[in-house]
Design a protein around this motif. Structure first.
Motif: not given
Ligand code: ADP
Length: 404
Positions: A142-144, A127-129, A205-213, A178-183, A278-280, A234-236, A288-290
């Motif tokens: 954690v992000p807000p 449960d992410k919440m 809150g949107f995070q300024a991600i340098v790397k995803e670890l 899909r489980g996440a939407w950047i809007v 983790l987001f760096l 690396i995501h695309a 980000n998530e466990l």
């Molecule tokens: P899922 O578990 O459905 O893949 P995630 O929470 O891992 O969802 O999010 C998918 C991708 O969206 C992440 O790998 C990251 O690139 C981007 N993302 C998720 N949360 C954020 C955030 N708070 N800020 C910026 N980018 C995010």
């Protein structure tokens, strides 16, 4: 000819637990009656690792053509009592996904079923919440975030944190869903809200991600635990394309990430693999998530470490000694083989891919759909560029592209 214990589907469907128990004890003294809930590629590779140790897990599959169900003795259930009936046939159960009713799992554990990981970890991981709240209460980064009950929650959040923001589903969806939407704007947010109205949502809150670890920890019930080399993912287009180890991060960040992951595994009594995403960011590490199961980022561990995450997960949940987790090469790269709109089946191009010497090809036996993970390839090298080049060539070949 006696039937092996795992071939119990018909007994389960007939609710003949006693018959099953009698057969088990008379035929198979082996102590490991292991069940895996889920039958995708993670379960497939976990199953393979268990088989190597002489253990044949039962699988709770959803479809007959699930990746693991294709490669293993299994049962397919669709009725609501499936999990309880399945659990009756096992002594220990573990999970490859989070689409399971928490109340049902709580009842199973109360009834004495051994869940690995246990319900304390599951509540946090599924449960992410709840996860965000627990981490925040412990003062962890954690992000807000806030719960979304309607458009006002999104607008209130935007008035404090601005745009863009990230809307997330609190519970995992179906495979590939899909489980996440950047809007970027109110209209985009409201569109997601109306399209996903039947799901429980949160916004963060949107995070300024340098790397995803990703840090993978594997932990036994006794508390002994090991970390794998930290991976960079690396995501695309919202899909994980590439996994690299070691992550190109400094010693200080790596130490902090490992200590955080080990602490989380202890705090939540994790058993088996705990994946800490983790987001760096420019401000440091943010969780980000466990995920309390073997993770996609751990594909590199199959060839790139002495004991894969899948084998160590099996060892940990059965409380067996863990194997070493160090990297066996200076650089390891995994590329996912993702289905395209042309619906090319990578199996048709296996021969070309296998000409790329030194690359390990893993195909999951899935039908090719656009965006679907169909397999992965792993290459090792003296440096990342060398490993990437090999992996890229094999991945391109599997997707019907000529890359050399
Ligand atoms: P899922 O578990 O459905 O893949 P995630 O929470 O891992 O969802 O999010 C998918 C991708 O969206 C992440 O790998 C990251 O690139 C981007 N993302 C998720 N949360 C954020 C955030 N708070 N800020 C910026 N980018 C995010």
């Amino acid at each position: 000819m006696p039937e092996p214990w795992y071939n119990a589907g018909r007994w389960v469907l007939a609710s003949c637990r006693r018959d099953y128990d009698r057969n088990v004890t008379s035929q198979r003294p082996a102590p490991y009656k292991l069940g895996i809930v889920g039958a995708g590629q993670i379960a497939r590779m976990t199953h393979q690792a268990a088989v190597k140790l002489g253990i044949t897990p039962r699988l709770l599959a959803e479809e007959h053509d699930d990746a693991a169900a294709l490669a293993a003795p299994h049962a397919v259930f669709s009725h609501p009592d499936a999990l309880s009936a399945f659990a009756d046939t096992c002594e220990i159960i573990t999970f490859e996904h989070e689409r399971i009713d928490l109340g049902l799992l709580e009842r199973l554990e109360d009834d004495g079923m051994v869940l690995r990981p246990g319900i304390k970890t599951i509540r946090v991981a599924f449960d992410k919440m709840h996860q965000r709240r627990v981490l925040l209460n412990r003062g962890l980064p954690v992000p807000p975030f806030t719960e979304v009950r309607g458009p006002d929650d999104i607008l209130d959040f935007a008035s404090v944190y601005g745009w863009p923001m990230v809307i997330k589903s609190v519970r995992a969806g179906a495979p590939g869903e899909r489980g996440a939407w950047i809007v970027e704007s109110e209209s985009e947010a409201l569109k997601v809200l109306s399209e996903q109205g039947n799901r429980q949502l949160m916004v963060e809150g949107f995070q300024a991600i340098v790397k995803e670890l990703v840090v993978l920890v594997v932990r036994r019930p006794s508390g002994s635990a090991r970390c794998y080399p930290i991976t960079e993912v690396i995501h695309a287009d919202g899909v994980c394309k590439e996994i690299r180890a070691p992550a190109s991060i400094g010693h200080r960040v790596a130490t902090e990430a490992r200590e955080l992951a080990l602490r989380l595994a202890d705090d939540f009594d994790a058993v088996g693999v705990l994946a800490v995403e983790l987001f760096l960011t420019t401000d440091g590490l943010v969780i980000n998530e466990l995920a309390a199961r073997p993770h996609n980022a751990g594909h590199i561990t199959i060839e790139g470490t002495p004991t894969s995450q899948f084998e160590n997960h099996v060892r940990a949940i059965l409380d067996l000694p863990l194997g070493p987790t160090w990297a066996t090469a200076p650089a390891i790269v995994t590329m996912n083989v993702i289905g395209g709109f042309d619906r090319i089946d990578p199996t048709d191009h296996l021969a070309e891919a296998l000409t790329v010497e030194g690359v390990q090809v893993h195909l999951y036996g899935k039908q090719p759909w656009p965006g679907r993970k169909l397999g992965h390839v792993t290459a090792m090298g003296d440096d990342l560029e060398q490993a990437r080049d090999l992996a890229r060539r094999a991945e391109a070949a599997l997707n019907g592209r000529r890359a050399w």
